[in-house]
Structures are given as structure tokens and as C-alpha cells.
Design a protein around this motif. Sequence first.
Motif, mmCIF file in Angstrom:
data_model
loop_
_atom_site.group_PDB
_atom_site.id
_atom_site.type_symbol
_atom_site.label_atom_id
_atom_site.label_comp_id
_atom_site.label_asym_id
_atom_site.label_seq_id
_atom_site.Cartn_x
_atom_site.Cartn_y
_atom_site.Cartn_z
ATOM 1 N N PHE A 289 0.830 -1.201 0.000
ATOM 2 C CA PHE A 289 0.000 0.000 0.000
ATOM 3 C C PHE A 289 0.868 1.257 0.000
ATOM 4 C CE2 PHE A 289 -3.556 -2.671 1.173
ATOM 5 C CZ PHE A 289 -4.623 -2.020 0.577
ATOM 6 N N LYS A 290 1.906 1.234 0.815
ATOM 7 C CA LYS A 290 2.796 2.389 0.890
ATOM 8 C C LYS A 290 3.494 2.637 -0.447
ATOM 9 C CE LYS A 290 6.695 4.146 3.554
ATOM 10 N NZ LYS A 290 7.615 3.884 4.668
ATOM 11 N N LEU A 291 3.985 1.572 -1.070
ATOM 12 C CA LEU A 291 4.664 1.719 -2.365
ATOM 13 C C LEU A 291 3.689 2.176 -3.455
ATOM 14 C CD1 LEU A 291 7.014 -1.390 -2.294
ATOM 15 C CD2 LEU A 291 7.644 1.010 -1.989
ATOM 16 N N ALA A 292 2.461 1.672 -3.423
ATOM 17 C CA ALA A 292 1.462 2.095 -4.414
ATOM 18 C C ALA A 292 1.108 3.562 -4.225
ATOM 19 C CB ALA A 292 0.215 1.233 -4.307
ATOM 20 N N TRP A 293 1.075 4.017 -2.983
ATOM 21 C CA TRP A 293 0.787 5.426 -2.724
ATOM 22 C C TRP A 293 1.943 6.299 -3.199
ATOM 23 C CZ3 TRP A 293 -3.375 8.116 -1.215
ATOM 24 C CH2 TRP A 293 -3.184 9.435 -0.836
ATOM 25 N N GLN A 294 3.155 5.900 -2.879
ATOM 26 C CA GLN A 294 4.324 6.698 -3.245
ATOM 27 C C GLN A 294 4.539 6.734 -4.757
ATOM 28 O OE1 GLN A 294 7.381 4.809 -0.935
ATOM 29 N NE2 GLN A 294 7.041 6.147 0.838
ATOM 30 N N SER A 295 4.268 5.644 -5.444
ATOM 31 C CA SER A 295 4.486 5.603 -6.889
ATOM 32 C C SER A 295 3.328 6.223 -7.671
ATOM 33 C CB SER A 295 4.687 4.162 -7.345
ATOM 34 O OG SER A 295 3.486 3.431 -7.204
ATOM 35 N N GLY A 296 2.205 6.452 -7.009
ATOM 36 C CA GLY A 296 1.047 7.008 -7.696
ATOM 37 C C GLY A 296 0.223 5.969 -8.436
ATOM 38 N N ALA A 297 0.464 4.697 -8.152
ATOM 39 C CA ALA A 297 -0.275 3.634 -8.837
ATOM 40 C C ALA A 297 -1.760 3.682 -8.523
ATOM 41 C CB ALA A 297 0.287 2.266 -8.441
ATOM 42 N N TRP A 298 -2.124 4.209 -7.372
ATOM 43 C CA TRP A 298 -3.537 4.285 -7.000
ATOM 44 C C TRP A 298 -4.311 5.256 -7.889
ATOM 45 C CZ3 TRP A 298 -5.641 8.848 -5.187
ATOM 46 C CH2 TRP A 298 -4.734 9.861 -4.879
ATOM 47 N N ARG A 299 -3.602 6.182 -8.537
ATOM 48 C CA ARG A 299 -4.288 7.126 -9.435
ATOM 49 C C ARG A 299 -4.511 6.547 -10.828
ATOM 50 N NH1 ARG A 299 -0.406 11.717 -9.248
ATOM 51 N NH2 ARG A 299 0.576 10.812 -7.442
ATOM 52 N N HIS A 300 -3.672 5.612 -11.237
ATOM 53 C CA HIS A 300 -3.707 5.113 -12.610
ATOM 54 C C HIS A 300 -4.262 3.695 -12.738
ATOM 55 C CE1 HIS A 300 -1.294 8.626 -13.352
ATOM 56 N NE2 HIS A 300 -0.382 8.198 -12.503
ATOM 57 N N ASP A 301 -4.099 2.892 -11.723
ATOM 58 C CA ASP A 301 -4.487 1.487 -11.793
ATOM 59 C C ASP A 301 -5.816 1.287 -11.066
ATOM 60 O OD1 ASP A 301 -4.525 -1.223 -12.110
ATOM 61 O OD2 ASP A 301 -2.824 -1.628 -10.779
ATOM 62 N N THR A 302 -6.811 0.750 -11.765
ATOM 63 C CA THR A 302 -8.131 0.562 -11.151
ATOM 64 C C THR A 302 -8.092 -0.468 -10.024
ATOM 65 O OG1 THR A 302 -8.707 -1.071 -12.830
ATOM 66 C CG2 THR A 302 -9.380 1.196 -13.236
ATOM 67 N N LYS A 303 -7.191 -1.438 -10.105
ATOM 68 C CA LYS A 303 -7.060 -2.432 -9.039
ATOM 69 C C LYS A 303 -6.630 -1.765 -7.731
ATOM 70 C CE LYS A 303 -3.624 -5.213 -9.497
ATOM 71 N NZ LYS A 303 -2.706 -6.282 -9.902
#
Length: 184
Positions: free
Chosen positions: A118-132
Motif C-alpha cells: 500500500f505504501k509503495l502504491a501510494w508513493q508511486s502514484g499507482a492508486w491514481r492510474h491502476d483501477t485495481k
Amino acid sequence: MKSILQTALAVIVIIALSAASQHLAALKMLEQILARNRNTLLAFTIPVAALGFIVFFVQLMLMLYEKGQPMSHSEVEEQFRLAQNTRMLPYTARFSKYWVFGTAQGRQFSEQLPLRDFKLAWQSGAWRHDTKWRARFAVAGGALLMIFGILATATVASPIVVALVCVAFLIYAAVRLSWALWHA
């Protein structure tokens, strides 16, 4: 032994706080402030808890619909057995069997994600681009809103001693979650 001592210490602190709340002017004043503003505060905390509940369960249902795998008849019976035996654990659950007569349908899915992901997804911005990841963050955010909203509602609606215990739980949960995310 350690958990028994911790529980006993917590009970002693709550009893002492209850006795002190009758005599401390600051706690009496805080209780009067809460009583005066109770309706306004409840008008904020109840919708926060309801919004968290809705976001959490709607997103879970969407994930179940999209990612879920159909369950076989025996898996449905096993799930029903587990749900029925939760109050009888640990002795009778091993010896019970439940049959579901007729047709049975169900869907299942599971995910295990460490906080580090979760932390890495937040830092990389994956939560903005990846629907999963957006769905995962919606579930986590909805759960946090629901839990904190319920505790805040309990804080506002209860006597001062229970309110202080709920505030302590809120602060403890926030600190532990922040610490876990920081060190993930």
C-alpha cells in the motif's frame, strides 16, 4: 499472564477515571461542552460512519462481482458450516456437518496485501492510474472511515468516561497505523 495484567490495569484505570470524573472540574466542563454540542457533532460523525460503511461494502461487492470465482456446492456447505459454528469453537466445529438442500450459489475471492505494498502504491502514484489499486484504497479508506466514524459517534453519544476510552482508542489506532505505515 501479561494480557491478564494489561486487562486488569485497563479496568483499574477506567474505574479510577470514572471516580475522578465526578470530582474533576475539567472533565465536568468537557462533559457539558459535549452535551451542548451533541446534536451538531452527531450530525457530522454518523454520516462519516455511514459513508465509510457504504464505500467499504459497495467496493467489496464490486470486487467480489469482478474478481470472484463461483463456489461449488460443497464449498457453500463448508462456508455455511463455518458461519454456523463460530459461536461453538473450538470443540464442536470439527465434528459438525451441514447440508444445503437444493441449489446453492456463491462467489468467493481473497487477497492478501502487506502494508508495504500500500505504501509503495501510494508513493508511486499507482492508486491514481491502476483501477485495481484504486479499488483497494477505496476498501481501506472506507473501512477506516467506518471505524473512526463509529468510535467518534460513540465518543459523542456516551458518558464522559466511555468517551475518554473511545478517544484513547482513536488516538491509539491512529498512532499505530501511522507507525506501521512509516516502518512498512
